[in-house]
Scaffold this active site. Structure first.
Site, PDB file in Angstrom:
ATOM      1  N   ASN A  32       0.731  -1.223   0.124  1.00  0.00           N
ATOM      2  CA  ASN A  32      -0.088   0.153   0.119  1.00  0.00           C
ATOM      3  C   ASN A  32       1.070   1.321  -0.012  1.00  0.00           C
ATOM      4  OD1 ASN A  32      -1.782   2.040   0.493  1.00  0.00           O
ATOM      5  ND2 ASN A  32      -2.223   1.375   2.384  1.00  0.00           N
ATOM      6  N   TRP A  33       0.890   1.956  -1.218  1.00  0.00           N
ATOM      7  CA  TRP A  33       1.815   3.004  -1.478  1.00  0.00           C
ATOM      8  C   TRP A  33       1.322   4.319  -0.625  1.00  0.00           C
ATOM      9  CZ3 TRP A  33       3.465   3.107  -7.082  1.00  0.00           C
ATOM     10  CH2 TRP A  33       4.129   2.151  -7.486  1.00  0.00           C
ATOM     11  N   GLU A 123      -6.744   4.671   7.915  1.00  0.00           N
ATOM     12  CA  GLU A 123      -6.633   6.028   7.734  1.00  0.00           C
ATOM     13  C   GLU A 123      -7.659   6.506   7.184  1.00  0.00           C
ATOM     14  OE1 GLU A 123      -2.958   5.358   5.618  1.00  0.00           O
ATOM     15  OE2 GLU A 123      -1.946   4.894   7.391  1.00  0.00           O
ATOM     16  N   GLU A 193      -4.816  -4.769  10.767  1.00  0.00           N
ATOM     17  CA  GLU A 193      -3.671  -3.827  10.684  1.00  0.00           C
ATOM     18  C   GLU A 193      -4.143  -3.059  12.228  1.00  0.00           C
ATOM     19  OE1 GLU A 193      -2.009  -2.568   6.910  1.00  0.00           O
ATOM     20  OE2 GLU A 193      -3.745  -1.224   7.363  1.00  0.00           O
ATOM     21  N   GLY A 260       3.125  -1.134   4.304  1.00  0.00           N
ATOM     22  CA  GLY A 260       3.077   0.547   3.908  1.00  0.00           C
ATOM     23  C   GLY A 260       4.620   0.876   3.488  1.00  0.00           C
ATOM     24  N   GLY A 261       5.169   1.306   4.582  1.00  0.00           N
ATOM     25  CA  GLY A 261       6.514   1.966   4.296  1.00  0.00           C
ATOM     26  C   GLY A 261       7.392   1.295   3.614  1.00  0.00           C
TER      27      GLY A 261
HETATM   28  P1  13P Z   1       3.236   0.702   7.640  1.00  0.00           P
HETATM   29  O1  13P Z   1       3.850  -0.808   7.014  1.00  0.00           O
HETATM   30  O2  13P Z   1       3.848   1.703   6.956  1.00  0.00           O
HETATM   31  O3  13P Z   1       3.225   0.426   9.044  1.00  0.00           O
HETATM   32  O4  13P Z   1       2.004   0.597   7.017  1.00  0.00           O
HETATM   33  C1  13P Z   1       1.021  -0.413   7.239  1.00  0.00           C
HETATM   34  C2  13P Z   1       0.026  -0.046   6.419  1.00  0.00           C
HETATM   35  O5  13P Z   1      -1.012   0.905   7.112  1.00  0.00           O
HETATM   36  C3  13P Z   1      -0.645  -1.019   5.210  1.00  0.00           C
HETATM   37  O6  13P Z   1      -1.952  -0.505   4.789  1.00  0.00           O
END
Ligand code: 13P
Length: 277
Positions: A32-33, A123, A193, A260-261
């Site tokens: 997920n960018w 989010e 998550e 994510g990151g």
């Molecule tokens: P991170 O891997 O940056 O913690 O983000 C997770 C995420 O929200 C993937 O949708």
């Protein structure tokens, strides 16, 4: 008339059958960018990942790129010939079309060549006030367009601290998904998550992830069946990195990750996919 008394010796074998059949499910790593990458950066990232995967990856995990909408058409052309790489969107509007300035429909996403849509990311729940009722509508529109919803659920830190995480996640799952038919729920991918682990560098422990994934599966089994619950891939998301992916993905009810990151760095992302080798 003769009466025979038959003496029957019965041998009863008790075989320990696990409640849920282990890992017959799809293994998935989705990146997920979020709101990152220009067109050029996106193209470069995907071509680096494709190259590294061709050289290094032995497994058949499904890898899904989930960029901002503007990348979908380009990346769909870039991935055309690859059959383990997929494309998804981060959100969609619940209606088919109309006067909703700035929004994008599931039909439009499908027309770009995408196959998956994230629904209910924390989010979106937090910054755009998306409710369970709205998410239920979005799940419907995604399924109607033959796309796979990746439904996100997860508790906030306050809930974890008072041990109400299962009540919270159970309610999210029930409210947004339990109107679905058996055939429909079987098409879902679910991502657990925990909000406190997203972008914080604080990962849930492998035990915490396993415990919640087993709980989600149990919740689905109670409403539908063990068979359906066992067929649904449940991904973990929240600070997944190459260093912790192997341990998390090896848990019996964890079928991959929503990243994510680390999905923005080709080396890290491919190393996370490698956790399935
Ligand atoms: P991170 O891997 O940056 O913690 O983000 C997770 C995420 O929200 C993937 O949708």
């Amino acid at each position: 008339m003769e009466v025979y008394t038959a003496s029957i010796t019965m041998t009863i074998c008790i075989i320990a059958v696990p409640k849920h059949v282990p890992k017959m499910r799809k293994q998935i790593v989705a990146g997920n960018w979020k709101m990152n990458c220009t067109i050029d950066e996106g193209k470069r990232l995907v071509s680096e990942v494709v190259q590294l995967m061709q050289n290094e990856i032995q497994n058949n995990a499904e890898v899904i790129f989930i960029p901002p909408y503007i990348h979908l058409t380009n990346l769909s052309e870039q991935l055309l010939t690859n059959d383990t790489l997929y494309l998804g969107a981060q959100n969609c509007h619940q209606n088919k079309s109309g006067a909703y300035t700035g929004e994008v429909s599931a039909t439009m996403i499908k027309s770009c060549g995408a196959t998956h849509v994230i629904i209910g990311h924390s989010e979106r729940r937090e910054y755009f006030s998306e409710s369970d009722a709205l998410l239920a509508e979005k799940v419907n529109t995604v399924l109607e367009n033959d796309l796979t919803p990746i439904f996100c659920c997860g508790e906030r830190l306050e809930s974890r601290e008072v041990n109400t995480q299962e009540a919270v996640v159970g309610e999210q799952v029930r409210n947004a998904l339990f109107h679905l038919s058996t055939e429909e729920i079987a098409k879902m991918v679910i991502a657990y998550e925990p909000v406190w682990a997203i972008g914080t560098g604080k990962t849930a422990s492998a035990e915490q992830a396993q415990e919640m994934h087993a709980f989600i599966r149990e919740t689905i089994a109670e409403k539908y069946s063990n068979e359906i619950a066992d067929s649904i891939s449940i991904l973990y998301g929240g600070s997944v990195k190459p260093e912790n992916a192997t341990e998390i993905f090896s848990q019996p009810d964890v079928d991959g990750g929503l990243i994510g990151g680390a999905s923005l760095k080709s080396r890290d992302f491919v190393d996370i996919v490698k956790a399935f080798d």
